[in-house]
Motif scaffolding. Structure first.
Motif, PDB file in Angstrom:
ATOM      1  N   ASP A   1     -12.625  44.281  44.472  1.00  0.00           N
ATOM      2  CA  ASP A   1     -13.425  43.558  43.484  1.00  0.00           C
ATOM      3  C   ASP A   1     -13.353  42.042  43.627  1.00  0.00           C
TER       4      ASP A   1
ATOM      5  N   SER B   1     -13.859  38.299  45.188  1.00  0.00           N
ATOM      6  CA  SER B   1     -14.881  37.603  45.972  1.00  0.00           C
ATOM      7  C   SER B   1     -14.316  37.248  47.338  1.00  0.00           C
ATOM      8  N   GLU B   2     -15.184  36.858  48.259  1.00  0.00           N
ATOM      9  CA  GLU B   2     -14.725  36.465  49.590  1.00  0.00           C
ATOM     10  C   GLU B   2     -13.764  35.274  49.498  1.00  0.00           C
ATOM     11  N   ASP B   3     -14.067  34.317  48.630  1.00  0.00           N
ATOM     12  CA  ASP B   3     -13.199  33.151  48.465  1.00  0.00           C
ATOM     13  C   ASP B   3     -11.818  33.560  47.954  1.00  0.00           C
ATOM     14  N   GLU B   4     -11.793  34.476  46.990  1.00  0.00           N
ATOM     15  CA  GLU B   4     -10.515  34.931  46.437  1.00  0.00           C
ATOM     16  C   GLU B   4      -9.695  35.664  47.493  1.00  0.00           C
TER      17      GLU B   4
ATOM     18  N   LYS C   1     -16.944  27.824  51.033  1.00  0.00           N
ATOM     19  CA  LYS C   1     -18.293  28.382  51.068  1.00  0.00           C
ATOM     20  C   LYS C   1     -18.879  28.315  52.479  1.00  0.00           C
TER      21      LYS C   1
ATOM     22  N   LYS D   1      -7.728  30.181  41.969  1.00  0.00           N
ATOM     23  CA  LYS D   1      -9.026  30.723  41.550  1.00  0.00           C
ATOM     24  C   LYS D   1      -9.719  29.787  40.565  1.00  0.00           C
TER      25      LYS D   1
ATOM     26  N   GLU E   1     -13.336  27.881  40.962  1.00  0.00           N
ATOM     27  CA  GLU E   1     -14.416  27.940  39.977  1.00  0.00           C
ATOM     28  C   GLU E   1     -14.923  26.528  39.636  1.00  0.00           C
TER      29      GLU E   1
END
Length: 294
Positions: A182, A184-187, A214, A284, A288
């Protein structure tokens, strides 16, 4: 000037390795097969170093070509190799050192379709895939572990390096990194980096303006890449010759040469450790904020 041609002979070519390894161990290296996934920032240098260490057989995977932006750190990047396949260039360089090498090439990189062939008959796997390729790392590590193989990996971090080893006797990839579907790619990238460098010393001097998850870009240094090569070459010798000395996760090694800080210890619970979870939470929140500002 007269040019004297010398015929290749393995024994004198690598004789200075003796004393660090025994004659019997040197022969074992000559017969060993190492699989390296990635021939870029660190993988190409791993190949050349392991060839010089006496390893005689390789499985090599890489799909990319050399570009100008590779010049600051990648072994095979120069004006003559721009636009050429990294895999082809590095094989040429390796054969110039030992023309007797046995190499099986995987020009499309590794994936679920060829991972079995990539690991077939090998003695050790090395993960040199781009750190941002978050789904390829577990593919390699898990497939190698299922086959009873060790996988070693290092990530250049500023003027330092983080080093990990995986194998049947250590924690699983999933348990150590605590990466879930679940995320994200960044996480996932944050979790991956945290596992290699729990203390995050390099963040004390890296300029965040040059970090762009990104765009999958970040600052890199030849110093960090060379430190990775030294560690991985050593880990490879341990895995091939003295496997009982190889410490798999949750053990980690992290050196920052600029700050003179070194850690080699167990990361209890991996990224599920309470402090690691806190660091992940903070990272994280920062991501954001960066996303909102962009």
């Amino acid at each position: 000037m007269e040019i004297i041609l010398t015929a290749f002979d393995y024994n004198p070519a690598f004789s200075r390795n003796l004393g660090v390894v025994s004659p019997d161990e040197h022969q074992r290296l000559r017969n060993a097969t190492v699989a390296i996934a990635g021939m870029g920032g660190v993988g190409g240098d791993y190949l050349i170093s392991l060839v010089r260490a006496g390893v005689g057989h390789f499985h090599l995977a890489e799909f990319d070509e050399f570009e100008l932006v590779n010049f600051n750190r990648q072994y095979g990047a120069n004006m003559q190799t721009i636009g050429r396949r990294k895999l082809d260039v590095m094989i040429e360089y390796a054969l110039q050192i030992n023309p007797e090498l046995q190499i099986e090439a995987f020009p499309g990189g590794i994936d679920t379709a060829n991972i079995g062939a990539f690991l077939a008959g090998v003695d050790l796997a090395i993960d040199a895939v781009d750190a941002f390729a978050v789904d390829i790392h577990p593919l390699l590590v898990n497939a190698a572990t299922e086959r009873g193989l060790a996988t070693i990996a290092a990530v250049p971090l500023g003027l330092g390096a983080g080093v990990l080893a995986f194998g049947p006797q250590g924690m699983s990839y999933a348990d150590f990194f605590a990466i879930t579907p679940d995320m994200s790619e960044d996480e996932k990238i944050v979790q991956f980096m945290l596992g290699f460098a729990p203390e995050m010393y390099h963040l004390k001097y890296l300029d965040p303006a040059f970090i762009n998850l990104k765009a999958r870009k970040g600052p890199s240094s030849i110093a960090g890449c060379k430190l990775c090569t030294g560690f991985i070459t050593t880990q490879a010798l341990l895995a091939l010759l003295h496997p009982e000395e190889l410490r798999c996760v949750p053990w980690y090694t992290y050196l920052d040469a600029r700050l003179g800080r070194f850690r080699h210890r167990r990361l209890w619970m991996g990224n599920r450790h309470p402090l690691q979870r806190l660091k992940s939470y903070v990272a994280k929140r920062r991501l954001e904020k960066l996303g909102a500002a962009s």
